[in-house]
Enzyme design. Structure first.
Site, PDB file in Angstrom:
ATOM      1  CD  GLU A   1      -3.130   7.245   5.540  1.00  0.00           C
ATOM      2  OE1 GLU A   1      -4.249   6.754   5.830  1.00  0.00           O
ATOM      3  OE2 GLU A   1      -2.142   7.241   5.642  1.00  0.00           O
TER       4      GLU A   1
ATOM      5  CD  GLU B   1      -2.644   1.142   2.649  1.00  0.00           C
ATOM      6  OE1 GLU B   1      -3.128   0.137   2.944  1.00  0.00           O
ATOM      7  OE2 GLU B   1      -2.844   2.364   3.018  1.00  0.00           O
TER       8      GLU B   1
END
Length: 697
Positions: free
Chosen positions: A589, A584
């Site tokens: 974020e 990932e």
């Protein structure tokens, strides 16, 4: 034949007629007066000298299976066995008639180990300074010291530090300041100095060395001045040959490399011009092996470094210039609830209220639906109880909160007691939310420092608050080191919207080390009802998948408490290998509870979840202005960039990671969960806007 016989007879007659006094026949002479000497020249070279009367040759047996023959009585031998060794040398003096005499002598030879390549790497043939490889995952690691403790033992399987993990806290950042200098003089002698800038990062088990008081690893004032000698030697350790150089370094006078665990001997697992990877053993716990990575240039976190991209050819993009639903040729949807593996509270939809393109931007909007979905339970005062009534508190949530791991769509947090009455008037409790659509086995666990004492205590009491009667609460205790060692027992709530004490009988638990507590509320039930929050998650899976390149996404982020927007990529083989094996790449974020700080992360086996490779950087206007969030992904590195600068996380890629296969892009806004945290009770809606997504190769 007759002629031959005649010749032989005639020769015999001639010989018989000769007078013996007229023939000079050499006497058979035995060599004598043999003397042997040996001169040790160093480095394994020994010169031998032999002399004897009436000797025509000398034979040297060097005592190691080799030999030499010489007529002058001189011979040289270079021994190559490392260490202090004694050889019995036999020298034989002989004559041409086969007569010989021998002498033996013992020769002691000391050979210090030397590896010129390792010395050159360490010192650059003069002097060289090494720094903590802080930007690399695993710059500090921990694993079992030997076979028989926990399966594989030659890598940091128990702990691997994430990038810059130790560099952001006063408790540990002194480790990131260390400068380790190796030098070699003209005679080949190695020396070492550690400049710790005044402080050393001590393992908590060794705090007595400095009179430390902290209950965790900590930076203490410590004097490391002075040069230490370094001796290289071969190591007959227990690391597989293909995982080590087979060479170790030993420092004099208590010398050590950065992190203090009492050891002065380090096995070199790998070394090059730019990287040094070592392993050592904890002198206070023989079961622990510590790992340390160093680099030849200091690691930099953040700063003004700009990206020099190698990818300039635009191969795919979405400029979001057509109003309506996102382009179906580029994007599909993830739909539904269930927590998404992170205890998230939202349900993902494809409704225009949650995802739409308008005014030249993509808008992903999280909304409060007004629905009351899922189920909330509270619990407190987890206590062991003996048959005689004695008790021992396991967790009361009044001091430092434990670290919860949620699964299956549940989320857990410590909050103020919402109903301080009845059997529980304490100030803080644990809240367990089982979101709509969660798995029937959704729950959470936390670990404890010492195993439960089930020899003394036979049951566990837990204060619980449930919205309904008849809810099954399952308690599972297990061994952190071996998940196959566990015990489960159920209890059922008997009151609604009020505290009660549930008892769990542990008398039948097998004799394992139980140091993990797992709780499932409403076990066997998946809550129904509409989700309290809706949002959207779009992806390019099966539409655009790629390996390597530069991804640039221009976005403005939501700011409300509990929002968790993400721009990321997931391995295209996710359905085959699962997570984290698929890999990932979190390009960006952000959490509304910590506005204007963005992070990036890499998740892969050994570094996933809370142990991911993470970097953060402040972006003061992240929620009010558009910014460019970029990842440059090559076979050799992965770099994360904001506005073409501020490389806040740099990862050395290699063939062993998942980051060498196809990935697809994902954009979403989650609510709550493990990273989003508490959701603002007044939340109604908030939006992430995306101007464009561009991929260059």
């Amino acid at each position: 034949m007759k002629k031959l016989k005649y010749i032989m007879v005639s020769l015999f007659a001639v010989l018989m007629s000769c007078d013996g006094d007229d023939i000079d026949i050499p006497a058979s002479v035995l060599p004598s007066n043999l003397t042997v000497s040996a001169q040790n020249m160093g480095g394994g070279l020994v010169n031998f000298t032999a002399s004897a009367t009436n000797a025509n040759y000398y034979h040297f047996d060097f005592g190691d299976g080799t030999s030499a023959l010489d007529t002058s009585g001189e011979a040289s031998k270079t021994y190559d066995m490392i260490g202090d060794n004694t050889y019995t040398v036999t020298v034989t003096a002989g004559s041409t008639e086969g007569k010989k005499i021998s002498e033996t002598l013992d020769v002691s030879v000391s050979i210090a180990f030397s590896d010129p390549e390792t010395v050159a790497f360490l010192t650059n043939d003069s002097s060289k300074t090494w720094f903590l490889a802080a930007a690399q995952p695993g710059h500090l690691g921990l694993g079992p010291a030997r076979e028989g403790i926990d399966g594989d033992w030659w890598y940091p399987k128990w702990y691997s530090a994430s990038a810059f993990e130790k560099c952001g806290s006063d408790d540990s950042d002194c480790l990131c300041d260390d400068e380790l200098t190796f030098s070699v003089d003209a005679t080949g002698v190695l020396s070492y100095t550690l400049d710790n800038m005044g402080q050393t990062y001590f393992n908590v088990g060794h705090k007595a060395v400095v009179g430390g008081a902290a209950d965790t690893d900590f930076c203490y004032d410590f004097d490391t001045t002075g040069s230490k000698s370094v001796v290289l030697s071969e190591v007959a350790g227990n690391v597989p040959e293909d995982q080590t150089t087979g060479i170790q370094m030993s420092f004099s006078d208590g010398g050590f490399m950065g992190y203090y665990v009492g050891s002065s001997t380090y096995e070199i697992l790998s070394i090059s011009d730019t990287e040094l990877y070592v392993r050592t053993y904890d002198t206070e716990n023989a079961d622990l092996a510590w790992y340390h990575k160093f680099i030849a240039t200091a690691a930099v976190e953040g700063g003004d470094e700009s990206l020099e991209t190698i990818y300039t050819n635009l191969v795919w993009s979405d400029e979001f210039d057509v109003d309506g639903a996102p382009n179906p040729a580029n994007w599909g949807y993830d739909l539904g609830a269930g927590g998404w593996g992170n205890g998230e509270a939202q349900e993902y939809t494809d409704a225009a209220d949650n995802v739409i393109v308008e005014d030249g931007v993509l808008k992903i909007t999280a909304r409060g639906s007004g629905a009351v979905g899922g189920a909330v339970h509270y619990y407190d005062d987890i206590t062991l109880v003996a048959s005689g009534g004695e008790t021992l508190s396991v967790q009361d949530f009044e001091s430092t909160a434990p670290v919860f791991t949620d699964f299956g769509g549940a989320s857990t947090a410590v909050i103020d007691n919402p109903d301080a009455s009845g059997v529980n008037t304490s100030g803080t409790v644990a809240e367990s939310t089982k979101n709509s659509g969660a798995e029937v086995w959704a729950g959470s666990f936390f670990d404890i420092a010492a195993p439960l004492d089930l020899a003394t205590y036979s049951s566990m009491a837990i204060n619980t608050w449930s919205p309904a009667t008849g809810a099954v609460v399952r308690l599972k205790i297990e061994n952190q080191a071996n998940s196959d060692e566990f015990f489960e027992v159920d209890a059922t709530t008997s009151v609604a919207e009020s505290w009660e004490t549930l008892s769990f009988d542990l008398s039948g638990a097998p004799a394992f080390n139980y140091d993990r507590v797992v709780l499932f509320f409403d076990f066997g039930v998946s809550p129904s009802g509409g989700a309290a929050y809706t949002s959207a998650r779009i992806k390019s899976e099966n539409l655009f998948e790629f390996a390597y390149g530069r991804v640039e996404i221009r976005a403005k982020l939501p700011s409300a408490g509990g929002t968790w927007p993400a721009l990321w990529a997931l391995g295209a083989n996710f359905d085959e290998v699962g997570w984290p094996a698929t890999g990932e790449i979190d390009i960006m974020e952000h959490v509304g509870n910590n506005n204007n700080t963005v992070s990036s992360a890499l998740h892969y086996p050994g570094n996933s979840g809370g142990n991911a490779v993470v970097g953060t950087t402040p972006v003061e206007t992240a929620t009010s202005e558009f910014h460019n969030y970029t990842v440059e992904w090559t076979p050799d590195s992965i770099k994360f960039v904001v506005d073409d600068q501020l490389i806040h996380n740099s990862f050395v890629n290699n063939a062993t990671t998942p980051f060498n296969s196809d990935f697809f892009l994902i954009m979403n806004v989650a609510m709550g969960g493990t990273l989003g945290g508490a959701i603002d009770p007044a939340f109604t809606e908030d939006t992430m806007e995306v101007d464009y997504v561009r991929v260059y190769q």
